[in-house]
Design a protein around this motif. Structure first.
Motif, PDB file in Angstrom:
ATOM      1  N   ILE A 123     -18.347 -35.465 -11.665  1.00 48.76           N
ATOM      2  CA  ILE A 123     -19.093 -34.395 -11.589  1.00 48.76           C
ATOM      3  C   ILE A 123     -18.263 -32.788 -11.599  1.00 48.76           C
ATOM      4  O   ILE A 123     -18.912 -31.654 -11.247  1.00 48.76           O
ATOM      5  CB  ILE A 123     -20.014 -34.066 -10.369  1.00 48.76           C
ATOM      6  CG1 ILE A 123     -19.353 -34.251  -8.954  1.00 48.76           C
ATOM      7  CG2 ILE A 123     -20.932 -35.451 -10.354  1.00 48.76           C
ATOM      8  CD1 ILE A 123     -20.056 -33.670  -7.724  1.00 48.76           C
ATOM      9  N   GLY A 124     -17.220 -33.206 -12.067  1.00 46.80           N
ATOM     10  CA  GLY A 124     -16.025 -31.854 -12.158  1.00 46.80           C
ATOM     11  C   GLY A 124     -15.316 -31.453 -10.676  1.00 46.80           C
ATOM     12  O   GLY A 124     -14.996 -30.309 -10.950  1.00 46.80           O
ATOM     13  N   GLY A 125     -15.331 -32.438  -9.846  1.00 43.98           N
ATOM     14  CA  GLY A 125     -14.478 -31.872  -8.592  1.00 43.98           C
ATOM     15  C   GLY A 125     -15.395 -31.588  -7.430  1.00 43.98           C
ATOM     16  O   GLY A 125     -16.467 -31.625  -7.222  1.00 43.98           O
ATOM     17  N   GLN A 126     -14.769 -31.593  -6.228  1.00 47.88           N
ATOM     18  CA  GLN A 126     -15.364 -31.416  -5.055  1.00 47.88           C
ATOM     19  C   GLN A 126     -15.621 -29.759  -4.965  1.00 47.88           C
ATOM     20  O   GLN A 126     -14.598 -28.969  -4.660  1.00 47.88           O
ATOM     21  CB  GLN A 126     -14.866 -31.922  -4.014  1.00 47.88           C
ATOM     22  CG  GLN A 126     -15.090 -33.396  -3.864  1.00 47.88           C
ATOM     23  CD  GLN A 126     -14.397 -33.993  -2.580  1.00 47.88           C
ATOM     24  OE1 GLN A 126     -12.967 -33.692  -2.396  1.00 47.88           O
ATOM     25  NE2 GLN A 126     -15.009 -34.922  -2.106  1.00 47.88           N
ATOM     26  N   ASN A 127     -16.692 -29.332  -4.842  1.00 51.03           N
ATOM     27  CA  ASN A 127     -17.171 -27.650  -4.653  1.00 51.03           C
ATOM     28  C   ASN A 127     -18.004 -27.768  -3.284  1.00 51.03           C
ATOM     29  O   ASN A 127     -19.301 -27.771  -3.580  1.00 51.03           O
ATOM     30  CB  ASN A 127     -17.541 -27.066  -6.062  1.00 51.03           C
ATOM     31  CG  ASN A 127     -17.756 -25.503  -5.865  1.00 51.03           C
ATOM     32  OD1 ASN A 127     -18.372 -25.055  -4.873  1.00 51.03           O
ATOM     33  ND2 ASN A 127     -17.103 -24.927  -6.889  1.00 51.03           N
ATOM     34  N   GLU A 128     -17.407 -27.089  -2.211  1.00 50.40           N
ATOM     35  CA  GLU A 128     -18.221 -27.077  -1.093  1.00 50.40           C
ATOM     36  C   GLU A 128     -19.602 -26.216  -1.454  1.00 50.40           C
ATOM     37  O   GLU A 128     -20.735 -26.610  -0.825  1.00 50.40           O
ATOM     38  CB  GLU A 128     -17.514 -26.759   0.019  1.00 50.40           C
ATOM     39  CG  GLU A 128     -18.428 -26.781   1.331  1.00 50.40           C
ATOM     40  CD  GLU A 128     -18.889 -28.163   1.995  1.00 50.40           C
ATOM     41  OE1 GLU A 128     -19.666 -28.044   2.609  1.00 50.40           O
ATOM     42  OE2 GLU A 128     -17.966 -29.239   1.495  1.00 50.40           O
ATOM     43  N   GLU A 129     -19.348 -24.967  -2.076  1.00 51.07           N
ATOM     44  CA  GLU A 129     -20.408 -24.171  -2.247  1.00 51.07           C
ATOM     45  C   GLU A 129     -21.605 -24.756  -3.025  1.00 51.07           C
ATOM     46  O   GLU A 129     -22.636 -24.801  -2.636  1.00 51.07           O
ATOM     47  CB  GLU A 129     -20.077 -22.831  -2.805  1.00 51.07           C
ATOM     48  CG  GLU A 129     -21.236 -22.117  -2.934  1.00 51.07           C
ATOM     49  CD  GLU A 129     -20.813 -20.642  -3.597  1.00 51.07           C
ATOM     50  OE1 GLU A 129     -21.586 -19.796  -3.835  1.00 51.07           O
ATOM     51  OE2 GLU A 129     -19.560 -20.382  -3.664  1.00 51.07           O
ATOM     52  N   ALA A 130     -21.187 -25.583  -4.323  1.00 49.74           N
ATOM     53  CA  ALA A 130     -22.137 -26.103  -5.017  1.00 49.74           C
ATOM     54  C   ALA A 130     -22.828 -27.552  -4.227  1.00 49.74           C
ATOM     55  O   ALA A 130     -23.912 -27.670  -4.535  1.00 49.74           O
ATOM     56  CB  ALA A 130     -21.437 -26.662  -6.464  1.00 49.74           C
ATOM     57  N   LYS A 131     -21.952 -27.908  -3.342  1.00 43.22           N
ATOM     58  CA  LYS A 131     -22.728 -29.156  -2.690  1.00 43.22           C
ATOM     59  C   LYS A 131     -23.690 -28.413  -1.587  1.00 43.22           C
ATOM     60  O   LYS A 131     -24.899 -29.178  -1.668  1.00 43.22           O
ATOM     61  CB  LYS A 131     -21.591 -29.901  -1.660  1.00 43.22           C
ATOM     62  CG  LYS A 131     -22.443 -31.024  -1.063  1.00 43.22           C
ATOM     63  CD  LYS A 131     -21.595 -31.728  -0.132  1.00 43.22           C
ATOM     64  CE  LYS A 131     -21.464 -30.757   1.289  1.00 43.22           C
ATOM     65  NZ  LYS A 131     -20.911 -31.521   2.306  1.00 43.22           N
ATOM     66  N   GLN A 132     -23.515 -27.302  -1.074  1.00 42.00           N
ATOM     67  CA  GLN A 132     -24.498 -26.886  -0.181  1.00 42.00           C
ATOM     68  C   GLN A 132     -26.060 -26.371  -1.174  1.00 42.00           C
ATOM     69  O   GLN A 132     -27.075 -26.583  -0.577  1.00 42.00           O
ATOM     70  CB  GLN A 132     -23.843 -25.762   0.635  1.00 42.00           C
ATOM     71  CG  GLN A 132     -22.967 -26.071   1.585  1.00 42.00           C
ATOM     72  CD  GLN A 132     -23.311 -27.244   2.612  1.00 42.00           C
ATOM     73  OE1 GLN A 132     -24.582 -27.150   2.979  1.00 42.00           O
ATOM     74  NE2 GLN A 132     -22.626 -28.021   3.015  1.00 42.00           N
ATOM     75  N   GLN A 133     -25.570 -25.869  -2.194  1.00 41.99           N
ATOM     76  CA  GLN A 133     -26.770 -25.595  -2.993  1.00 41.99           C
ATOM     77  C   GLN A 133     -27.660 -26.712  -3.444  1.00 41.99           C
ATOM     78  O   GLN A 133     -28.937 -26.707  -3.667  1.00 41.99           O
ATOM     79  CB  GLN A 133     -26.354 -24.726  -4.427  1.00 41.99           C
ATOM     80  CG  GLN A 133     -25.375 -23.326  -3.792  1.00 41.99           C
ATOM     81  CD  GLN A 133     -25.131 -22.737  -5.271  1.00 41.99           C
ATOM     82  OE1 GLN A 133     -24.798 -23.390  -5.989  1.00 41.99           O
ATOM     83  NE2 GLN A 133     -24.797 -21.574  -5.050  1.00 41.99           N
ATOM     84  N   ALA A 134     -26.644 -27.937  -3.741  1.00 41.27           N
ATOM     85  CA  ALA A 134     -27.440 -29.222  -4.192  1.00 41.27           C
ATOM     86  C   ALA A 134     -28.100 -29.790  -3.172  1.00 41.27           C
ATOM     87  O   ALA A 134     -29.265 -30.193  -3.319  1.00 41.27           O
ATOM     88  CB  ALA A 134     -26.467 -30.019  -4.481  1.00 41.27           C
ATOM     89  N   ILE A 135     -27.933 -29.662  -1.839  1.00 43.28           N
ATOM     90  CA  ILE A 135     -28.425 -29.865  -0.625  1.00 43.28           C
ATOM     91  C   ILE A 135     -29.526 -29.235  -0.610  1.00 43.28           C
ATOM     92  O   ILE A 135     -30.961 -30.003  -0.268  1.00 43.28           O
ATOM     93  CB  ILE A 135     -27.744 -30.085   0.596  1.00 43.28           C
ATOM     94  CG1 ILE A 135     -26.488 -31.024   0.498  1.00 43.28           C
ATOM     95  CG2 ILE A 135     -28.536 -30.238   1.813  1.00 43.28           C
ATOM     96  CD1 ILE A 135     -25.568 -30.858   1.837  1.00 43.28           C
ATOM     97  N   ALA A 136     -29.733 -27.840  -0.825  1.00 43.18           N
ATOM     98  CA  ALA A 136     -30.833 -27.016  -0.541  1.00 43.18           C
ATOM     99  C   ALA A 136     -31.730 -27.582  -1.660  1.00 43.18           C
ATOM    100  O   ALA A 136     -32.956 -27.576  -1.427  1.00 43.18           O
ATOM    101  CB  ALA A 136     -30.510 -25.750  -0.660  1.00 43.18           C
ATOM    102  N   THR A 137     -31.499 -27.660  -2.963  1.00 46.99           N
ATOM    103  CA  THR A 137     -32.484 -27.929  -3.934  1.00 46.99           C
ATOM    104  C   THR A 137     -32.971 -29.256  -3.670  1.00 46.99           C
ATOM    105  O   THR A 137     -34.276 -29.672  -3.932  1.00 46.99           O
ATOM    106  CB  THR A 137     -31.632 -27.777  -5.194  1.00 46.99           C
ATOM    107  OG1 THR A 137     -31.377 -26.489  -5.260  1.00 46.99           O
ATOM    108  CG2 THR A 137     -32.554 -28.180  -6.282  1.00 46.99           C
ATOM    109  N   SER A 138     -32.193 -30.178  -3.248  1.00 41.29           N
ATOM    110  CA  SER A 138     -32.505 -31.646  -3.206  1.00 41.29           C
ATOM    111  C   SER A 138     -33.697 -31.858  -2.108  1.00 41.29           C
ATOM    112  O   SER A 138     -34.787 -32.316  -2.139  1.00 41.29           O
ATOM    113  CB  SER A 138     -31.393 -32.530  -2.407  1.00 41.29           C
ATOM    114  OG  SER A 138     -30.623 -32.767  -3.474  1.00 41.29           O
ATOM    115  N   ARG A 139     -33.494 -31.124  -1.158  1.00 34.44           N
ATOM    116  CA  ARG A 139     -34.608 -30.975   0.115  1.00 34.44           C
ATOM    117  C   ARG A 139     -35.869 -30.322  -0.380  1.00 34.44           C
ATOM    118  O   ARG A 139     -37.006 -30.691  -0.228  1.00 34.44           O
ATOM    119  CB  ARG A 139     -34.055 -30.037   1.149  1.00 34.44           C
ATOM    120  CG  ARG A 139     -32.855 -31.098   2.119  1.00 34.44           C
ATOM    121  CD  ARG A 139     -32.384 -30.070   3.106  1.00 34.44           C
ATOM    122  NE  ARG A 139     -33.296 -29.380   4.041  1.00 34.44           N
ATOM    123  CZ  ARG A 139     -33.995 -30.076   5.018  1.00 34.44           C
ATOM    124  NH1 ARG A 139     -33.578 -31.171   5.394  1.00 34.44           N
ATOM    125  NH2 ARG A 139     -34.928 -29.457   5.862  1.00 34.44           N
TER     126      ARG A 139
END
Length: 210
Positions: A123-139
């Protein structure tokens, strides 16, 4: 006897959706491996099957079907066994809305969470900000899906539909991560998830990890 050939990657959530449906229909088929992580969908042999290099691809007695939504709908219609398409217009609309939510908004977000932990290079590496956005969208997506479900056992009614088979394989990967508790902390999700994990077709199609 009709011949079903499924081209795809054991670890693909969309391939697992189709495999769950085939298991529910007790249909025999041949799975031809196309390894996504090794870039095989972009090789000429697979591009000849799918012009955009995606999996799964289905061949059924010489008839080729591309894209999971079309493959699942086709197999549900032509194969004997239980139907995974609701028998009334409102529930069919719920199923189709859910599948569209997952395709358009849910898949990328949920896989973004899972990929951060399990396959960051893909997925192009570990990006904490992108992960938090993904969590919010997932929820947000899971919350809307559970609103569609309402008081029913499954997303589009009392019985599982194609929508349930769409979502469960994606949630499998999120469930392997330390963020699962936060992502899954959505009203109504837990009982649905327990039902899906108990399905024999879900258990029989678990990807080979490692």
């Amino acid at each position: 006897m009709s011949k079903i050939v499924l081209y795809g990657f054991d670890g693909s959530t969309y391939v697992r959706t189709v495999r769950m449906l085939l298991a529910e229909k007790a249909a025999s088929y041949e799975l031809v491996p196309v390894n996504v992580l090794k870039g095989e969908p972009r090789e000429p042999a697979h591009l000849a099957r799918h012009p955009f290099g995606k999996v799964p691809v289905l061949d059924h007695d010489g008839f080729r079907v591309l894209e999971t939504s079309a493959i699942a709908a086709y197999l549900d219609e032509v194969l004997p066994g239980p139907s995974f398409t609701p028998d009334n217009p409102k529930d069919r609309a719920r199923m189709r809305m859910a599948m569209s939510f997952i395709d358009s908004y849910g898949y990328g977000a949920l896989i973004g969470v899972a990929g951060f932990h399990l396959f960051p290079d893909f997925i192009g590496g570990q990006n904490e900000e992108a992960k938090q956005q993904a969590i919010a969208t997932s929820r947000r997506v899971l919350a809307e899906l559970m609103k569609l479900r309402g008081g029913d056992a499954h997303i589009a009614g009392a019985r599982p539909s194609l929508a349930d088979l769409y979502l469960a394989p994606i949630c499998f990967y999120v469930g392997l991560t330390s963020d699962a508790e936060e992502v899954f902390a959505v009203d109504g999700f837990a009982p649905w998830w327990e039902r899906m994990q108990a399905m024999p077709s879900y258990q029989a199609t678990a990807p080979q990890l490692g």
